[in-house]
Write an enzyme that holds these catalytic residues in place. Structure first.
Site, mmCIF file in Angstrom:
data_model
loop_
_atom_site.group_PDB
_atom_site.id
_atom_site.type_symbol
_atom_site.label_atom_id
_atom_site.label_comp_id
_atom_site.label_asym_id
_atom_site.label_seq_id
_atom_site.Cartn_x
_atom_site.Cartn_y
_atom_site.Cartn_z
ATOM 1 N N SER A 144 11.633 25.627 -23.480
ATOM 2 C CA SER A 144 11.195 26.139 -22.168
ATOM 3 C C SER A 144 10.991 27.644 -22.311
ATOM 4 C CB SER A 144 12.303 25.868 -21.140
ATOM 5 O OG SER A 144 12.150 26.692 -19.999
ATOM 6 N N TYR A 157 20.896 25.862 -17.996
ATOM 7 C CA TYR A 157 19.621 25.371 -18.532
ATOM 8 C C TYR A 157 19.071 26.354 -19.580
ATOM 9 C CZ TYR A 157 14.775 23.659 -18.465
ATOM 10 O OH TYR A 157 13.548 23.159 -18.821
HETATM 11 P P1 NDP Z 1 11.555 14.780 -15.801
HETATM 12 O O1 NDP Z 1 12.775 14.909 -14.972
HETATM 13 O O2 NDP Z 1 10.299 14.292 -15.168
HETATM 14 O O3 NDP Z 1 11.853 13.901 -17.091
HETATM 15 C C1 NDP Z 1 13.046 14.021 -17.804
HETATM 16 C C2 NDP Z 1 13.111 12.882 -18.785
HETATM 17 O O4 NDP Z 1 14.300 13.042 -19.565
HETATM 18 C C3 NDP Z 1 13.148 11.547 -18.126
HETATM 19 O O5 NDP Z 1 12.291 10.672 -18.810
HETATM 20 C C4 NDP Z 1 14.593 11.094 -18.288
HETATM 21 O O6 NDP Z 1 14.624 9.702 -18.512
HETATM 22 C C5 NDP Z 1 14.989 11.814 -19.563
HETATM 23 N N1 NDP Z 1 16.415 12.032 -19.661
HETATM 24 C C6 NDP Z 1 17.198 12.821 -18.888
HETATM 25 N N2 NDP Z 1 18.473 12.712 -19.260
HETATM 26 C C7 NDP Z 1 18.507 11.820 -20.298
HETATM 27 C C8 NDP Z 1 19.511 11.280 -21.097
HETATM 28 N N3 NDP Z 1 20.809 11.595 -20.947
HETATM 29 N N4 NDP Z 1 19.169 10.391 -22.085
HETATM 30 C C9 NDP Z 1 17.888 10.052 -22.248
HETATM 31 N N5 NDP Z 1 16.880 10.520 -21.516
HETATM 32 C C10 NDP Z 1 17.188 11.390 -20.538
HETATM 33 O O7 NDP Z 1 11.345 16.249 -16.414
HETATM 34 P P2 NDP Z 1 10.153 16.897 -17.268
HETATM 35 O O8 NDP Z 1 9.194 15.897 -17.726
HETATM 36 O O9 NDP Z 1 9.685 18.060 -16.494
HETATM 37 O O10 NDP Z 1 10.993 17.468 -18.495
HETATM 38 C C11 NDP Z 1 10.807 17.046 -19.832
HETATM 39 C C12 NDP Z 1 11.286 18.150 -20.756
HETATM 40 O O11 NDP Z 1 10.466 19.292 -20.582
HETATM 41 C C13 NDP Z 1 12.728 18.606 -20.465
HETATM 42 O O12 NDP Z 1 13.389 18.870 -21.682
HETATM 43 C C14 NDP Z 1 12.518 19.886 -19.688
HETATM 44 O O13 NDP Z 1 13.595 20.775 -19.803
HETATM 45 C C15 NDP Z 1 11.271 20.435 -20.380
HETATM 46 N N6 NDP Z 1 10.533 21.421 -19.600
HETATM 47 C C16 NDP Z 1 9.967 21.090 -18.389
HETATM 48 C C17 NDP Z 1 9.277 22.050 -17.678
HETATM 49 C C18 NDP Z 1 8.657 21.766 -16.351
HETATM 50 O O14 NDP Z 1 8.265 22.725 -15.668
HETATM 51 N N7 NDP Z 1 8.527 20.517 -15.939
HETATM 52 C C19 NDP Z 1 9.121 23.412 -18.197
HETATM 53 C C20 NDP Z 1 9.741 23.639 -19.461
HETATM 54 C C21 NDP Z 1 10.413 22.667 -20.132
HETATM 55 P P3 NDP Z 1 15.712 8.678 -17.922
HETATM 56 O O15 NDP Z 1 16.217 9.248 -16.632
HETATM 57 O O16 NDP Z 1 14.960 7.392 -17.765
HETATM 58 O O17 NDP Z 1 16.742 8.585 -18.973
#
Ligand code: NDP
Length: 250
Positions: A144, A157
């Site tokens: 990020s 975070y």
């Molecule tokens: P979402 O909340 O839409 O997706 C998060 C994903 O992570 C889900 O598919 C969830 O799946 C999975 N997840 C969360 N916890 C767990 C766990 N314990 N085990 C397995 N899977 C897990 O967020 P984003 O798509 O926005 O985020 C994706 C990545 O991008 C993250 O690492 C985030 O920090 C990073 N990011 C996002 C930004 C943004 O602005 N959106 C900016 C910068 C970085 P499930 O709940 O089914 O397990």
């Protein structure tokens, strides 16, 4: 960007929503067989159906990245279904918002376990397999802009993502001669389930208006960087922290 990943296998964590869902779809469209992982199984199954309906190869793998005992079996399951993994996208992540004095120990641990320990365990187990096979591979960590600068109110975070960025460089150095490239994408703000509520609030709108382009980036804005890092064109790119933020941190 045209990239042919036919014959390669990718594993994407956190593929049930947002960026991970997009990464899995883009890699599959480029020809890779894709293992999609997450905790919400019905979402994995519907994405799998979508990818296979378009002619892609896909396996759904139940995985909570905080459960260390599930890491090796999940990778085994994926390899059994699709063949050896060439590309790992460490995308699963969570947010934690609020003042430091209000963060509980349990929440802090959950952020670190999800955003840092999980990706570490995934990278280590995947690299073990890549090294045994002798063909190298590509590990792409989703960090990020919070890895590189303070995002107020997101301390745990930012700490987790900064450590993930350093992990990226350490692993890239350690596995350089194994031909495993380890890189991090540092995205700016993109609307997903992670932050949608915030960006629909008045303060969230104000934040958007403070960005140079007065907008959020879009999921597809990461496609080019993802495909580049997954492809042989990135042979000499390793240990890089690549910001893709639409100029938001300028
Ligand atoms: P979402 O909340 O839409 O997706 C998060 C994903 O992570 C889900 O598919 C969830 O799946 C999975 N997840 C969360 N916890 C767990 C766990 N314990 N085990 C397995 N899977 C897990 O967020 P984003 O798509 O926005 O985020 C994706 C990545 O991008 C993250 O690492 C985030 O920090 C990073 N990011 C996002 C930004 C943004 O602005 N959106 C900016 C910068 C970085 P499930 O709940 O089914 O397990």
């Amino acid at each position: 960007m045209k990239t042919d990943l036919t014959g390669r296998t990718a594993f994407v964590t956190g593929a049930t929503s947002g960026l991970g869902r997009r990464f899995a779809t883009v890699l599959a469209e480029a020809g890779a067989a894709v293992a999609i992982a997450g905790r919400r199984l019905e979402r994995l199954e519907s994405l799998k159906a979508e990818i296979t309906a378009k002619g892609g190869k896909c396996a759904a793998v139940a995985l909570d990245v905080t459960d260390a005992r599930r890491i090796a079996p999940a990778l085994e399951e994926a390899e059994k279904a699709l063949g050896p993994i060439d590309i790992l996208v460490n995308n699963a992540g969570m947010n934690s918002q609020g003042a430091v004095l209000a963060i509980s120990d349990a929440e802090f641990d959950q952020v670190m376990n999800t955003n840092l320990r999980g990706p570490f365990l995934m990278a280590r187990e995947t690299a073990r397999k890549m090294i045994a096979r002798g063909k190298g591979g590509s590990i792409i960590n989703i960090a990020s802009i919070g890895a590189l600068r303070v995002l107020p109110g997101l301390t745990a975070y930012c700490m987790s993502k900064a450590a993930l960025a350093m992990m990226t460089q350490c692993l890239a150095r350690e596995w350089a001669r194994k031909n495993i490239n380890v890189n991090a994408i540092c995205p700016g703000y993109i609307e997903t389930e992670l932050n949608s509520e915030w960006f629909h609030s008045e303060k969230g709108q104000e934040q958007i208006n403070s960005f140079p382009r007065r907008r959020l980036a879009a999921e597809q804005d990461l496609d080019g960087m993802l495909l580049l890092l997954a492809s042989p064109a990135a042979r000499a790119i390793t240990g890089a922290l690549l910001t893709v933020d639409d100029g938001q941190s300028l």
